[in-house]
Design a protein around this motif. Structure first.
Motif, PDB file in Angstrom:
ATOM      1  N   LEU A  51     -43.860  35.052 -61.662  1.00 46.27           N
ATOM      2  CA  LEU A  51     -44.462  35.856 -60.727  1.00 46.27           C
ATOM      3  C   LEU A  51     -45.248  36.922 -60.862  1.00 46.27           C
ATOM      4  N   GLY A  52     -45.600  37.210 -61.875  1.00 42.04           N
ATOM      5  CA  GLY A  52     -46.079  38.901 -62.976  1.00 42.04           C
ATOM      6  C   GLY A  52     -48.030  37.933 -62.556  1.00 42.04           C
ATOM      7  N   GLU A  53     -47.777  37.144 -62.404  1.00 44.65           N
ATOM      8  CA  GLU A  53     -49.383  35.985 -62.243  1.00 44.65           C
ATOM      9  C   GLU A  53     -49.187  36.231 -60.767  1.00 44.65           C
ATOM     10  N   ILE A  54     -48.759  36.083 -60.090  1.00 41.64           N
ATOM     11  CA  ILE A  54     -49.269  35.832 -58.762  1.00 41.64           C
ATOM     12  C   ILE A  54     -49.318  36.847 -57.910  1.00 41.64           C
ATOM     13  N   LEU A  55     -48.036  38.176 -58.307  1.00 43.14           N
ATOM     14  CA  LEU A  55     -48.877  39.326 -57.767  1.00 43.14           C
ATOM     15  C   LEU A  55     -50.197  40.148 -58.294  1.00 43.14           C
TER      16      LEU A  55
END
Length: 264
Positions: A51-55
């Protein structure tokens, strides 16, 4: 705002560079703080699995929008502040917030797809080289081996090309959603049209920023070497790069203004 797609003369590209630098010098620390805050937040978010990379990728269009809003506000007497990052989510009606979210999510997902395709081309060797260069622990021999790995050249070209192509529909899209009340699809299409109508100006604009970066790096290196401090070049290059990056983001508003008009 009343949307009005304009044709922009090529010479305007150099004017955009000058306007960006001039406006940046009006509030240098405030504009730099926007970029530093984004980098710091991105570093914190990136540790979240998946999720961190997407955000983080979703935040890239928001960074451009934040600088556009800050530049517009500065022209109307308001000093740039970190509030521009949350202003769209607080002030826009729900439908427009949803459209902005869709644009940011689309950018993130398409970026991940582009990176996956590039990894297929180079087998992940470009990413390994970047890690070696930025990690600071790789030996010169190891870096030489990584740079000569199969697919590094073609993978690097593919990454540059995909980044440029992906940037075209998303260049003006966030601002068109916020200020033009356009749907995500319409904003992406209008952004492509805007860049096409101003393609000569954007070519000059890109060359202008490349020249500014090259001149700044060369002058700084020569000055430090003349002073006998050549070893400090590596320490000074990053701050100078951040300053020019912030000035570049400031100039984004002027590309929008001349392509579509002044926001109400």
């Amino acid at each position: 705002m009343g949307l009005m797609l304009k044709t922009v003369a090529p010479r305007q590209g150099l004017v955009w560079v000058q306007q960006g630098m001039r406006e940046y010098l009006r509030h240098p620390l405030a504009y730099l703080a926007l970029f530093v805050a984004f980098m710091f937040t991105g570093a914190l978010i990136s540790v979240i699995p998946v999720l961190g990379e997407i955000l983080l990728l979703m935040g890239i269009p928001l960074l451009s929008l934040a600088y556009m809003m800050a530049t517009l506000g500065s022209g109307r007497g308001a000093a740039p502040s970190l509030a521009v990052f949350i202003a769209p989510w607080r002030q826009l009606p729900p439908a427009r917030r949803q459209a902005l979210f869709v644009v940011c999510l689309a950018y993130a997902l398409l970026s991940l797809l582009a990176m996956a395709l590039c990894d297929l081309i180079d087998g992940g060797n470009v990413e390994a080289l970047i890690t070696g260069l930025t990690g600071g622990q790789a030996t010169p021999e190891e870096l030489q081996r990584l740079s000569e790995a199969p697919g590094v050249v073609s993978g690097s070209i593919a990454r540059v090309a995909s980044t440029m192509l992906l940037g075209i529909p998303f260049w003006h899209a966030p601002a068109l959603v916020v200020w033009g009340d356009q749907s995500p699809a319409q904003a992406l299409f209008s952004s492509v049209l805007g860049l096409w109508r101003a393609k000569g100006a954007f070519l000059v604009y890109s060359l202008g920023w490349a020249a500014a970066l090259a001149v700044a790096g060369t002058v700084l290196s020569l000055l430090l070497m003349a002073l006998g401090s050549g070893a400090l070049v590596g320490l000074v290059v990053m701050p100078i790069g951040m300053l020019l990056t912030a000035a570049y983001y400031v100039s984004l508003f002027f590309t929008f203004q001349d392509s579509f008009g002044q926001p109400d």
